[in-house]
Design an enzyme around this catalytic site. Structure first.
Site, PDB file in Angstrom:
ATOM      1  N   GLN A 203       0.808  -1.389  -0.104  1.00 54.50           N
ATOM      2  CA  GLN A 203       0.079  -0.004   0.105  1.00 54.50           C
ATOM      3  C   GLN A 203       0.781   1.368   0.151  1.00 54.50           C
ATOM      4  O   GLN A 203       0.319   2.293  -0.161  1.00 54.50           O
ATOM      5  CB  GLN A 203      -0.881   0.136   1.111  1.00 54.50           C
ATOM      6  N   LYS A 226      -1.690  -3.125  -7.986  1.00 55.13           N
ATOM      7  CA  LYS A 226      -1.874  -1.950  -7.195  1.00 55.13           C
ATOM      8  C   LYS A 226      -1.316  -0.815  -7.521  1.00 55.13           C
ATOM      9  O   LYS A 226      -1.548   0.334  -7.029  1.00 55.13           O
ATOM     10  CB  LYS A 226      -1.621  -2.503  -5.699  1.00 55.13           C
ATOM     11  N   CYS A 366      -9.170  -8.034   4.632  1.00 52.69           N
ATOM     12  CA  CYS A 366      -8.382  -9.130   4.835  1.00 52.69           C
ATOM     13  C   CYS A 366      -7.519  -9.086   6.040  1.00 52.69           C
ATOM     14  O   CYS A 366      -6.149  -9.336   5.914  1.00 52.69           O
ATOM     15  CB  CYS A 366      -7.543  -9.272   3.568  1.00 52.69           C
TER      16      CYS A 366
END
Length: 418
Positions: A203, A226, A366
């Site tokens: 992230q 991502k 998750c």
């Protein structure tokens, strides 16, 4: 103020799609981003002009495919400022990379009676490999929770680093709240205690230019999909001296120099030794195109754009008394804003937004253990990319004004999936 023009949306064909007549508002970018034409074209061109297996064929097409694959490795090295290209191992994704490290490096350093330290905010992909490693070796898993700011402070980590700790695994950015850990300081603290560090950067990489030499981690992983690349490709960075000592994670084609039925096997050097079988060459080409696309936009512009979206979202959402913004996403933005609506199940919130063509992630993200620690059934997560706009944030605010308790709130108030 965003530094990227709305015309950037033209680069992403899927954004032309309409949901029940409404423009698609895609805000689940922490799960996966949409792909620009540059990535789609690069992968199509590879299959139309270059496709063949790499490192095995003695013909020009195979040479060209091998060159394309290694060029992609070089692009990743440059984008993350790794010192050497052979410190970049392609994997199917973050989860695969973390399992690789746990089952090779982890098993070489963690034994019965040792300890492995993780944070309390980990995604299951950076929790379960270490939990399994501890369970199978007889080691102990130690969990460090965040401080009052939600971050893992160097002091808290230091308190857990006794003489039994053999490895630390931390996320750079929480996928639930967008909390940014002071990762360089945490790595330095671990190293002061002689403990190697694995960092989940899934992230972080999409939102700013990660400098691996500055971070200093021993291993750093992320997923291509991502950061505008295709699914099925990820990256494991490892310091050369550590990677070169790892046994193969899997064995097979591409990993050996010579094989007999009885003599010791001679494995090739890394990274090929850790990339058994036919690699996903087209996906590697797509990942390189994605990183080059972001480089053309400018990493600083991408970060400024995502930061502006986070601050705008927080400002607009705090106008709604029924909405609770979790954490402090505007304090140190990382492209994620999570909310709850007390008294309404997060699936009902997500389903309501979907009626407006707005795609968000609802549930435990998750990260069951972290959501449990927060005392929540789940969260509603908005996560941003270069094509999102402030106008979309206003659409979200307006849609949230009319959310009501629905099926999940009435029939399954505590149930949740992934």
């Amino acid at each position: 103020m965003s530094t990227l023009d709305d015309s950037i949306r033209d680069d992403f064909p899927i954004l032309r799609r309409r949901i029940d007549g409404r423009p698609l508002v895609y805000l689940d970018n922490a799960a996966t981003t949409q792909k620009p034409v540059a990535v789609l074209d690069a992968m199509r061109d590879y299959y139309e002009t270059t496709n063949s297996n790499i490192g095995r064929g003695y013909y020009r097409l195979s040479f060209a495919a091998t060159d394309a694959y290694e060029h992609s490795r070089g692009v990743v090295q440059r984008a993350l400022n790794a010192e050497h290209a052979d410190e970049i191992v392609f994997t199917p994704g973050t989860t695969a990379a973390l399992n690789l490290v746990a089952d090779t490096f982890g098993r070489s350093v963690v034994h019965e009676g040792d300890r492995v330290v993780v944070s309390g905010m980990e995604h299951n992909s950076n929790l379960l490999p270490w939990r399994r490693l501890c369970e199978t070796t007889g080691a102990e898993l130690v969990v460090v929770s965040g401080d009052a700011t939600g971050r893992i402070s160097p002091a808290r980590l230091a308190a857990a680093l006794d003489e039994r700790v053999r490895l630390v695994a931390l996320t750079h950015v929480s996928n639930v709240l967008g909390t940014v850990n002071p990762i360089r300081e945490l790595v330095a603290e671990s190293h002061r205690h002689g403990v190697p560090v694995v960092v989940d950067g899934a992230q972080a990489v999409p939102h700013w230019q990660v400098d691996l030499r500055d971070v200093g981690a021993d291993f750093y992983v992320f997923s291509g999909h991502k950061v505008y690349g295709p699914m099925g490709i990820g990256v494991l960075y490892g310091r050369r001296e550590l990677l070169s000592e790892l046994e193969p994670y899997q064995v097979g084609g591409g990993t050996v120099k010579g094989v007999t039925h009885t003599a010791p096997v001679k494995y090739v050097p890394v990274p090929a030794r850790l990339e058994a079988g036919t690699p996903n060459v087209a996906a590697a080409v797509g990942l390189a195109a994605a990183l080059e696309y972001v480089e053309k936009l400018g990493w600083q512009n991408v970060q400024a754009h995502n930061d502006a979206l986070v601050r705008t979202a927080v400002e607009l959402l705090t106008e709604l008394p029924a909405v609770q913004v979790l954490g402090d996403p505007a304090g140190d933005p990382a492209g994620i804003v999570s909310i709850t609506m007390p008294g309404i199940h997060p699936y009902d919130v997500g389903g309501h937004l979907d009626k407006f063509g707005i795609a968000v992630r609802s549930g435990v993200q998750c990260a069951n253990t972290f959501v449990d620690e927060l005392g929540l059934v789940g969260t509603v997560r908005m996560s941003f990319a270069v094509y999102n706009t402030e106008a979309e944030m206003r659409q979200v605010r307006d849609a949230l004004r009319t959310v009501e308790p629905g099926f999940w709130t009435h029939e399954h108030p505590t149930e949740r999936f992934l």
